[in-house]
Design an enzyme around this catalytic site. Structure first.
Site, PDB file in Angstrom:
ATOM      1  N   ASP A 291       0.858  -1.189   0.000  1.00 55.61           N
ATOM      2  CA  ASP A 291       0.000   0.000   0.000  1.00 55.61           C
ATOM      3  C   ASP A 291       0.895   1.239   0.000  1.00 55.61           C
ATOM      4  OD1 ASP A 291      -1.963   1.859   0.312  1.00 55.61           O
ATOM      5  OD2 ASP A 291      -2.685   1.131   2.254  1.00 55.61           O
TER       6      ASP A 291
ATOM      7  N   ASP B  78      -3.004   2.331  -5.842  1.00 57.59           N
ATOM      8  CA  ASP B  78      -1.904   2.337  -4.874  1.00 57.59           C
ATOM      9  C   ASP B  78      -1.859   1.116  -3.976  1.00 57.59           C
ATOM     10  OD1 ASP B  78      -4.182   3.105  -3.390  1.00 57.59           O
ATOM     11  OD2 ASP B  78      -2.893   4.056  -1.906  1.00 57.59           O
ATOM     12  N   GLU B  79      -2.632   0.095  -4.291  1.00 58.92           N
ATOM     13  CA  GLU B  79      -2.680  -1.076  -3.409  1.00 58.92           C
ATOM     14  C   GLU B  79      -2.749  -2.342  -4.236  1.00 58.92           C
ATOM     15  OE1 GLU B  79      -5.670  -1.675  -0.226  1.00 58.92           O
ATOM     16  OE2 GLU B  79      -5.974   0.465  -0.473  1.00 58.92           O
TER      17      GLU B  79
HETATM   18 MG   LIG Z   1      -2.402   3.961   0.167  1.00 64.08          MG
END
Ligand SMILES: [Mg+2]
Length: 361
Positions: free
Chosen positions: A17, A111-112
Site C-alpha cells: 500500500d 496504490d494497493e
Molecule cells: Mg495507500
C-alpha cells in the site's frame, strides 16, 4: 480451529500500500509542497477529499471528508486537483517492480495490490525479504514510500500493511495470526462498515476475539452470507485467492445510513459517492455509458433507476447532474424512508480507443 494450521502455512501473501499516494505524488512533483499539508480534491466547493498528506492528516483531515470541512480544519492547506494520468503511470511503474517477483498480482486500486509470492520468480524463500526488496525498489523507481504487510492470506496481509504505516513493514507468521487479530476492533474487518459496526456493538461485540465467540449459525442468521465470511475472518481464515485477471463489468459504491433517510435527506449523501465513482473510473482509465442509482427502502426492498447515454459521461459536473436526475426525475416514492443508497457505473469504454473524447477535469 486446529484444522486451519495447514491452510495458514500454504500461502505467502504480501499486501503493498503506497503511503498517502496521490498526495505524496503531488509533493514529489512540487518539492515546495514537501512538509506541507497537501489536500488532493476537485476544485469545487462541495467536493470531497481524494487524499491527504500526513501533514494534513495531523489536522484531522482524511479522504472522503468534504473539502469545505478540510479547509476549515486547515485554512493554510494546499489544495490541488487530482492528476489521474500521472497516478496511473506511476502505478504501472510500481507494478513492473511486482512483476520481477510474481505474476500473481491483484490490484485493489492504483496504490494497493495483493501479491502471492508463495512461489516467486527469484525463488526467495522468505516473503519478508521479498517485501523489503519491493519497498526498496519502489523507492528507487518512483521516489515514493510504500508500506507492506506479509501474512498467510489476503485478510491478514491487508491488516498488517496498515500496522506500521508510513514506510513500514509488518510480518504476521501463521502461528501469530490469532494473537494478531484478537484485539482488533471489528471495524477493521473488510466489509464491516459503520452500520454493521453499530449492529455488532448493540450485541456487545467490539473486537475480533468477541466476534470469534459467536457461532456460525448465529452469524449467518444475523448477516446472511457475510456472516459465514465473518465466522472465518474472526479465526484469521481467508481462503480467497489472489485474483490476477479480474475483469470489471461494473463499478459501484454504496452507503448504509445509521438512520433511515427521506429522499430530500439523501441528496447530500450522493455527492461523495458520485465523486468516488468518478475518481475510480479515472483511476482505471475507464469511461461509462450507463449509471445507476440503487436505493434500499427501510423494509429492505431494492429499487434501481438507471440512465444510459449515447456517449460516455465526460465530466464530474455532467455526472452529478445525471445522478440528481435519477434521484428526482424517476418517480421514486417520496413518502418512503431509505436505509441505503448506491451509485454504479457499467457499459465501460476505454477512452481514446475508438476516437472518443478524453474526459475533462
Ligand atoms: Mg495507500
Amino acid at each position: 480451529m486446529q484444522s486451519t494450521s495447514d491452510e495458514y502455512s500454504l500461502k505467502k501473501i504480501i499486501h503493498v500500500d503506497m503511503d498517502a499516494f496521490y498526495a505524496s505524488v503531488e509533493q514529489r512533483e512540487q518539492p515546495d509542497l514537501i512538509g506541507r499539508p497537501v489536500i488532493v480534491a476537485w476544485p469545487s466547493k462541495r467536493s470531497v477529499v481524494c487524499a491527504a498528506s500526513y501533514e494534513a492528516r495531523s489536522f484531522g483531515i482524511h479522504s472522503a471528508m468534504p473539502a469545505s470541512r478540510a479547509k476549515k480544519l486547515c485554512p493554510d492547506g494546499v489544495f490541488v486537483p487530482p492528476q489521474f494520468d500521472l497516478y496511473r503511470q506511476i502505478s504501472n511503474e510500481v507494478k513492473s517492480v511486482y512483476r520481477k517477483y510474481t505474476d500473481l498480482i491483484e490490484p485493489l486500486s492504483l496504490d494497493e495490490a495483493y501479491l502471492d509470492v508463495t512461489r516467486n520468480k527469484p525463488e526467495i524463500p522468505s516473503a519478508t525479504e521479498i517485501a523489503q526488496r519491493i519497498k526498496t525498489e519502489i523507492k528507487q523507481v518512483t521516489d515514493l514510500n510504500a508500506s507492506a504487510g506479509v501474512g498467510p492470506n489476503k485478510f491478514i496481509a491487508k491488516i498488517a500493511s496498515d500496522w506500521n504505516k508510513p514506510n513500514g513493514i509488518c510480518v504476521v507468521k501463521p502461528k501469530e495470526v490469532l494473537n494478531f487479530i484478537s484485539t482488533l476492533p471489528v471495524r477493521k474487518i473488510p466489509g464491516i462498515g459503520p452500520a454493521t459496526e453499530i449492529s455488532l456493538k448493540n450485541k456487545n461485540i467490539r473486537i475480533v476475539s468477541e466476534l470469534a465467540c459467536i457461532s456460525e449459525v448465529q452469524l449467518v442468521n444475523w448477516y446472511g452470507k457475510f456472516g459465514k465470511r465473518l465466522f472465518n475472518l474472526a479465526r484469521g481464515i481467508d481462503l480467497s485467492p489472489v485474483n490476477n485477471n479480474r475483469i470489471r463489468k461494473s463499478l459501484s459504491f454504496e452507503t448504509t445510513f445509521e438512520q433511515d433517510k427521506t429522499l430530500a435527506e439523501i441528496e447530500p449523501e450522493l455527492l461523495p459517492l458520485t465523486e468516488k465513482i468518478w475518481n475510480q473510473l479515472g483511476a482505471k482509465n475507464l469511461q461509462a455509458n450507463t449509471f445507476y442509482l440503487k436505493l434500499k427502502t427501510h423494509d429492505f426492498k431494492n429499487t434501481t433507476r438507471s440512465k444510459t447515454s449515447p456517449k460516455p459521461v465526460r465530466s464530474l459536473h455532467e455526472l452529478i447532474m445525471l445522478v440528481q436526475h435519477l434521484l428526482y426525475k424517476s418517480r421514486l416514492p417520496k413518502n418512503l424512508r431509505y436505509r441505503l443508497i448506491g451509485i454504479g457505473a457499467s457499459n465501460f469504454v476505454q477512452p481514446n480507443a475508438s476516437g472518443d473524447q478524453p474526459r475533462l477535469l
